[in-house]
Motif scaffolding. Structure first.
Motif, short mmCIF file in Angstrom:
data_model
loop_
_atom_site.label_atom_id
_atom_site.label_comp_id
_atom_site.label_asym_id
_atom_site.label_seq_id
_atom_site.Cartn_x
_atom_site.Cartn_y
_atom_site.Cartn_z
N ASP A 1 -18.49 -1.89 13.69
CA ASP A 1 -19.34 -1.99 12.53
C ASP A 1 -20.70 -1.46 13.10
O ASP A 1 -21.17 -2.55 14.13
N SER A 41 -23.90 -4.60 13.42
CA SER A 41 -23.64 -5.64 14.12
C SER A 41 -23.81 -5.61 15.39
O SER A 41 -23.95 -4.49 15.95
N GLN A 99 -20.25 -11.98 16.74
CA GLN A 99 -20.66 -10.86 15.80
C GLN A 99 -21.90 -11.19 15.11
O GLN A 99 -21.70 -11.94 14.34
N ARG A 159 -24.54 -10.46 12.48
CA ARG A 159 -24.72 -9.38 11.35
C ARG A 159 -26.03 -8.98 11.28
O ARG A 159 -26.93 -9.72 11.07
#
Length: 139
Positions: free
Chosen positions: A48, A51, A73, A75
């Protein structure tokens, strides 16, 4: 995305160092891994870009953590009106040798879920640290 790839400025590198320091307050023996994802084409398809991912490893399985390794993680949200992405929440996952044991998300209700949860005092400490991490990144 691997945290090491996000550390393109001195400011971001400093913030990542502060995040590692905050996490190590829970356990000074934690070893940070700023490259938790393998660098291969298959893995890159799943990474991602919004992230910041940091792995943490304990010296062995921990009863307090109910885990051996952790994945943090953070965000991010990229607002077109602001040049810097903002941290909007984080997920922490605890792993044993066998599989995922628990999961925490600061997004939403901020609850822990899983079969083997960390100790109650550690859950409270991780909730508090999640707020501090967001403050560090958004400063």
């Amino acid at each position: 995305m691997n945290a090491a790839e996000q550390a393109v400025t001195v400011q971001m590198a400093s913030k990542l160092g502060a995040i590692v320091h905050l996490f190590r307050q829970c356990n000074p023996d934690l070893r940070a891994d700023l490259h938790p994802w393998a660098d291969d084409p298959h893995t890159r398809n799943w990474v991602d870009p919004d992230s910041i991912d940091i792995g943490f490893h304990l010296p062995g399985w921990s009863r307090r953590w109910q885990a051996r390794s952790l994945l943090l993680q953070i965000r991010l949200y990229c607002d077109p009106d602001f040049p810097q992405p903002r941290a909007i929440g984080l997920d922490i996952v605890g792993f044993s040798y066998m599989s995922e044991q628990w999961r925490f998300s600061s997004i939403g209700q901020g609850v822990f879920s899983g079969n083997n949860l960390p100790s109650e005092d550690l859950q409270n400490q991780l909730r508090a640290i999640s707020h501090e991490i967001l403050a560090v990144l958004n400063s």
